[in-house]
Design a protein around this motif. Structure first.
Motif, PDB file in Angstrom:
ATOM      1  N   GLU A  57     -13.483 -37.325  -8.639  1.00 43.41           N
ATOM      2  CA  GLU A  57     -14.824 -36.953  -8.165  1.00 43.41           C
ATOM      3  C   GLU A  57     -15.661 -36.411  -9.323  1.00 43.41           C
ATOM      4  OE1 GLU A  57     -16.115 -37.322  -5.121  1.00 43.41           O
ATOM      5  OE2 GLU A  57     -14.266 -38.278  -4.364  1.00 43.41           O
ATOM      6  N   THR A  58     -16.898 -36.872  -9.423  1.00 43.19           N
ATOM      7  CA  THR A  58     -17.751 -36.490 -10.559  1.00 43.19           C
ATOM      8  C   THR A  58     -18.517 -35.198 -10.322  1.00 43.19           C
ATOM      9  OG1 THR A  58     -19.532 -37.864  -9.656  1.00 43.19           O
ATOM     10  CG2 THR A  58     -18.025 -38.891 -11.265  1.00 43.19           C
ATOM     11  N   ASN A  59     -18.613 -34.784  -9.059  1.00 39.95           N
ATOM     12  CA  ASN A  59     -19.412 -33.595  -8.766  1.00 39.95           C
ATOM     13  C   ASN A  59     -18.569 -32.346  -8.565  1.00 39.95           C
ATOM     14  OD1 ASN A  59     -18.253 -34.500  -6.433  1.00 39.95           O
ATOM     15  ND2 ASN A  59     -20.039 -34.114  -5.118  1.00 39.95           N
ATOM     16  N   LEU A  60     -17.309 -32.374  -9.012  1.00 40.21           N
ATOM     17  CA  LEU A  60     -16.450 -31.201  -8.883  1.00 40.21           C
ATOM     18  C   LEU A  60     -16.826 -30.147  -9.925  1.00 40.21           C
ATOM     19  CD1 LEU A  60     -12.850 -32.575  -8.217  1.00 40.21           C
ATOM     20  CD2 LEU A  60     -14.241 -31.188  -6.683  1.00 40.21           C
ATOM     21  N   SER A  61     -16.743 -28.905  -9.519  1.00 42.16           N
ATOM     22  CA  SER A  61     -16.982 -27.815 -10.463  1.00 42.16           C
ATOM     23  C   SER A  61     -15.786 -27.659 -11.392  1.00 42.16           C
ATOM     24  CB  SER A  61     -17.212 -26.506  -9.696  1.00 42.16           C
ATOM     25  OG  SER A  61     -16.020 -26.140  -8.997  1.00 42.16           O
ATOM     26  N   ASP A  62     -15.986 -26.888 -12.437  1.00 45.37           N
ATOM     27  CA  ASP A  62     -14.877 -26.615 -13.355  1.00 45.37           C
ATOM     28  C   ASP A  62     -13.736 -25.919 -12.610  1.00 45.37           C
ATOM     29  OD1 ASP A  62     -16.309 -27.734 -15.373  1.00 45.37           O
ATOM     30  OD2 ASP A  62     -16.996 -25.822 -16.218  1.00 45.37           O
ATOM     31  N   ARG A  63     -14.099 -25.037 -11.670  1.00 48.04           N
ATOM     32  CA  ARG A  63     -13.070 -24.347 -10.902  1.00 48.04           C
ATOM     33  C   ARG A  63     -12.290 -25.336 -10.032  1.00 48.04           C
ATOM     34  NH1 ARG A  63     -13.951 -19.788  -6.127  1.00 48.04           N
ATOM     35  NH2 ARG A  63     -11.722 -19.361  -5.820  1.00 48.04           N
ATOM     36  N   GLY A  64     -13.022 -26.303  -9.452  1.00 50.80           N
ATOM     37  CA  GLY A  64     -12.354 -27.317  -8.641  1.00 50.80           C
ATOM     38  C   GLY A  64     -11.384 -28.143  -9.467  1.00 50.80           C
ATOM     39  N   GLN A  65     -11.808 -28.533 -10.661  1.00 51.53           N
ATOM     40  CA  GLN A  65     -10.922 -29.292 -11.551  1.00 51.53           C
ATOM     41  C   GLN A  65      -9.691 -28.478 -11.922  1.00 51.53           C
ATOM     42  OE1 GLN A  65     -10.930 -32.330 -12.410  1.00 51.53           O
ATOM     43  NE2 GLN A  65     -13.000 -33.110 -12.040  1.00 51.53           N
ATOM     44  N   ALA A  66      -9.886 -27.169 -12.163  1.00 54.54           N
ATOM     45  CA  ALA A  66      -8.757 -26.309 -12.520  1.00 54.54           C
ATOM     46  C   ALA A  66      -7.776 -26.193 -11.352  1.00 54.54           C
ATOM     47  CB  ALA A  66      -9.263 -24.931 -12.933  1.00 54.54           C
ATOM     48  N   VAL A  67      -8.321 -26.096 -10.132  1.00 56.79           N
ATOM     49  CA  VAL A  67      -7.447 -26.018  -8.952  1.00 56.79           C
ATOM     50  C   VAL A  67      -6.641 -27.292  -8.792  1.00 56.79           C
ATOM     51  CG1 VAL A  67      -7.433 -25.904  -6.432  1.00 56.79           C
ATOM     52  CG2 VAL A  67      -8.856 -24.326  -7.730  1.00 56.79           C
ATOM     53  N   ILE A  68      -7.294 -28.440  -9.006  1.00 61.28           N
ATOM     54  CA  ILE A  68      -6.576 -29.727  -8.892  1.00 61.28           C
ATOM     55  C   ILE A  68      -5.481 -29.823  -9.940  1.00 61.28           C
ATOM     56  CG2 ILE A  68      -6.814 -32.223  -9.214  1.00 61.28           C
ATOM     57  CD1 ILE A  68      -9.559 -32.005  -7.883  1.00 61.28           C
ATOM     58  N   GLU A  69      -5.785 -29.420 -11.177  1.00 62.16           N
ATOM     59  CA  GLU A  69      -4.771 -29.489 -12.231  1.00 62.16           C
ATOM     60  C   GLU A  69      -3.606 -28.564 -11.923  1.00 62.16           C
ATOM     61  OE1 GLU A  69      -2.472 -30.403 -15.333  1.00 62.16           O
ATOM     62  OE2 GLU A  69      -4.229 -31.509 -14.573  1.00 62.16           O
ATOM     63  N   SER A  70      -3.915 -27.354 -11.431  1.00 64.41           N
ATOM     64  CA  SER A  70      -2.849 -26.421 -11.053  1.00 64.41           C
ATOM     65  C   SER A  70      -2.009 -26.995  -9.912  1.00 64.41           C
ATOM     66  CB  SER A  70      -3.467 -25.083 -10.631  1.00 64.41           C
ATOM     67  OG  SER A  70      -2.464 -24.192 -10.167  1.00 64.41           O
ATOM     68  N   SER A  71      -2.667 -27.618  -8.941  1.00 59.02           N
ATOM     69  CA  SER A  71      -1.941 -28.227  -7.821  1.00 59.02           C
ATOM     70  C   SER A  71      -1.067 -29.375  -8.304  1.00 59.02           C
ATOM     71  CB  SER A  71      -2.933 -28.717  -6.762  1.00 59.02           C
ATOM     72  OG  SER A  71      -3.697 -27.653  -6.230  1.00 59.02           O
ATOM     73  N   ASN A  72      -1.583 -30.152  -9.252  1.00 60.51           N
ATOM     74  CA  ASN A  72      -0.781 -31.252  -9.809  1.00 60.51           C
ATOM     75  C   ASN A  72       0.452 -30.721 -10.520  1.00 60.51           C
ATOM     76  OD1 ASN A  72      -1.719 -33.895  -9.227  1.00 60.51           O
ATOM     77  ND2 ASN A  72      -3.558 -33.501 -10.455  1.00 60.51           N
ATOM     78  N   GLN A  73       0.295 -29.633 -11.264  1.00 61.83           N
ATOM     79  CA  GLN A  73       1.439 -29.038 -11.942  1.00 61.83           C
ATOM     80  C   GLN A  73       2.487 -28.560 -10.940  1.00 61.83           C
ATOM     81  OE1 GLN A  73      -0.045 -25.977 -14.529  1.00 61.83           O
ATOM     82  NE2 GLN A  73      -0.992 -27.414 -15.973  1.00 61.83           N
ATOM     83  N   THR A  74       2.014 -27.940  -9.864  1.00 64.36           N
ATOM     84  CA  THR A  74       2.937 -27.479  -8.821  1.00 64.36           C
ATOM     85  C   THR A  74       3.649 -28.660  -8.177  1.00 64.36           C
ATOM     86  OG1 THR A  74       1.559 -25.549  -8.359  1.00 64.36           O
ATOM     87  CG2 THR A  74       3.121 -26.212  -6.655  1.00 64.36           C
ATOM     88  N   ALA A  75       2.908 -29.729  -7.911  1.00 60.40           N
ATOM     89  CA  ALA A  75       3.514 -30.919  -7.301  1.00 60.40           C
ATOM     90  C   ALA A  75       4.551 -31.538  -8.236  1.00 60.40           C
ATOM     91  CB  ALA A  75       2.434 -31.935  -6.954  1.00 60.40           C
ATOM     92  N   ARG A  76       4.242 -31.558  -9.549  1.00 60.70           N
ATOM     93  CA  ARG A  76       5.211 -32.112 -10.507  1.00 60.70           C
ATOM     94  C   ARG A  76       6.471 -31.251 -10.549  1.00 60.70           C
ATOM     95  NH1 ARG A  76       0.428 -33.405 -13.429  1.00 60.70           N
ATOM     96  NH2 ARG A  76       0.504 -31.451 -14.593  1.00 60.70           N
ATOM     97  N   ARG A  77       6.273 -29.930 -10.469  1.00 59.68           N
ATOM     98  CA  ARG A  77       7.440 -29.037 -10.452  1.00 59.68           C
ATOM     99  C   ARG A  77       8.268 -29.267  -9.186  1.00 59.68           C
ATOM    100  NH1 ARG A  77       8.158 -23.699  -8.464  1.00 59.68           N
ATOM    101  NH2 ARG A  77      10.057 -22.803  -9.327  1.00 59.68           N
ATOM    102  N   MET A  78       7.602 -29.407  -8.057  1.00 64.21           N
ATOM    103  CA  MET A  78       8.316 -29.688  -6.814  1.00 64.21           C
ATOM    104  C   MET A  78       9.075 -31.011  -6.916  1.00 64.21           C
ATOM    105  SD  MET A  78       5.484 -28.544  -3.966  1.00 64.21           S
ATOM    106  CE  MET A  78       6.493 -29.206  -2.631  1.00 64.21           C
TER     107      MET A  78
END
Length: 351
Positions: free
Chosen positions: A160-181
């Motif tokens: 998504e192109t209209n995501l805020s920096d905070r939204g991008q950070a949340v997605i990256e953090s969620s991806n890291q958690t998913a990779r750990r899982m």
């Protein structure tokens, strides 16, 4: 036991391991042979002075009563099983054959306790095998599929192109958690296969791409931990038949373990080389030396070198390394002295 009975049946009556007895219609044994004492611990007087129902397991009494009615009606009883109380309070499984003749019932029984226990153990093993299959299926399918759906959703959101920096950070953090899982599920699946199933699976190849694959694995860990200097020295000069993916998994586990337990900022070294005898991979880090007692248990499941409040994982990484080594016909070892710890994988393959 009467003298007449002894004289009538002679040596067989005395030496057979089967329990022999003459039962009357009142449920009392009039004569019993010496095997009763050996099998159940009772003397002849103790058996013959009480109704046989006194010795039967309470759960088997209804069936035994039905069988007793049948034999009193003139029907022989063949291979009837019930449990008899031993004098020590335990129970033995007996298999009975009883034949009516002249108002008496001539009985023989064989101790089948071991056979019954073996059958029970076999059924339990079959049930355990089914449970193992179900457990592995849950890990391999029912947990991985929803996690894959989550990761796909995060990937779509990340475009998504209209995501805020905070939204991008949340997605990256969620991806890291998913990779750990995902990594935890992989570890559990490997553990289940190694300990509960058929062992670690291998996809063997010539190993021609092994040097580049190991370097790529190390680079992934460098990117994840830029604060840790990781030095690789890869000198694999000939093909080694192996499962490249599994060898890289072994390297990843060893380097990640070194990152967790090494001194912050101190370099971690990975060496991978071949010689005439085969392949060696060694990973070293600086840190507190381990005792021989700790080293002896390092490759057991759910064991860690040391416990830290922030430490992640299940304590399966080194166990899986050992299982990968074993599946290849190699071995893992560890040594720790002078503030340095080295884990070494050795795979013997002559050139």
């Amino acid at each position: 036991m009467s003298t007449d009975t002894t004289e009538r049946y002679g040596l067989t009556w005395r030496v057979t391991p089967d329990l022999l007895g003459i039962l009357n219609s009142n449920g009392l044994f009039e004569s019993t042979n010496p095997a009763w004492a050996k099998t159940l611990g009772y003397t002849a007087e103790e058996i013959e002075s009480r109704q046989f129902f006194d010795f039967v397991h309470k759960d088997d009494i209804p069936r035994t009563e039905e069988a007793f009615v049948a034999i009193k009606q003139g029907n022989p009883i063949l291979q009837f099983r019930n449990r008899y109380r031993h004098k020590d309070g335990s129970f033995r499984w007996l298999s009975w054959n009883c034949v009516p003749e002249g108002g008496k019932f001539y009985c023989s029984a064989r101790d089948i306790t071991s056979a019954v226990e073996n059958q029970t153990a076999l059924r339990n093993k079959e049930e355990e095998a089914k449970l193992r299959e179900q457990f592995i299926a849950v890990l391999g399918h029912d947990l991985r599929n929803p996690l894959a759906a989550l990761q796909a959703g995060f990937a779509l959101l990340g475009r998504e192109t209209n995501l805020s920096d905070r939204g991008q950070a949340v997605i990256e953090s969620s991806n890291q958690t998913a990779r750990r899982m995902s990594g935890l599920i992989d570890d559990l699946l490997d553990f289940a296969r190694a300990r509960l199933g058929s062992g670690i699976s291998l996809d063997l190849s010539s190993g021609a791409d092994l040097p580049g694959a190991i370097e790529a694995t190390v680079e992934e860990i460098r990117l994840a931990h830029p604060e840790v200097p990781i030095v690789s020295d890869i000198r694999i000069t000939r093909d080694i038949r192996c499962d490249i993916g599994r060898i890289c998994q072994l390297c990843s586990n060893l380097v990640a373990n070194a990152v967790t337990h090494g001194i912050p900022g101190e370099p971690i070294e990975l060496q991978a080389f071949t010689d005439e005898e085969g392949l060696t991979i060694a990973v070293s880090n600086r840190g507190k030396s381990m005792s021989d007692e700790v080293i002896a248990r390092l490759f057991e499941p759910f064991v860690r070198e040391q416990t830290r409040p922030s430490q992640e994982g299940l304590g399966l990484g080194l166990f899986i390394c050992a299982e990968i080594a074993r599946a290849h016909g190699g071995e893992m070892s560890a040594e720790s002295a002078g503030g340095q710890t080295t884990f070494r994988f050795r795979l013997h393959q002559e050139a």
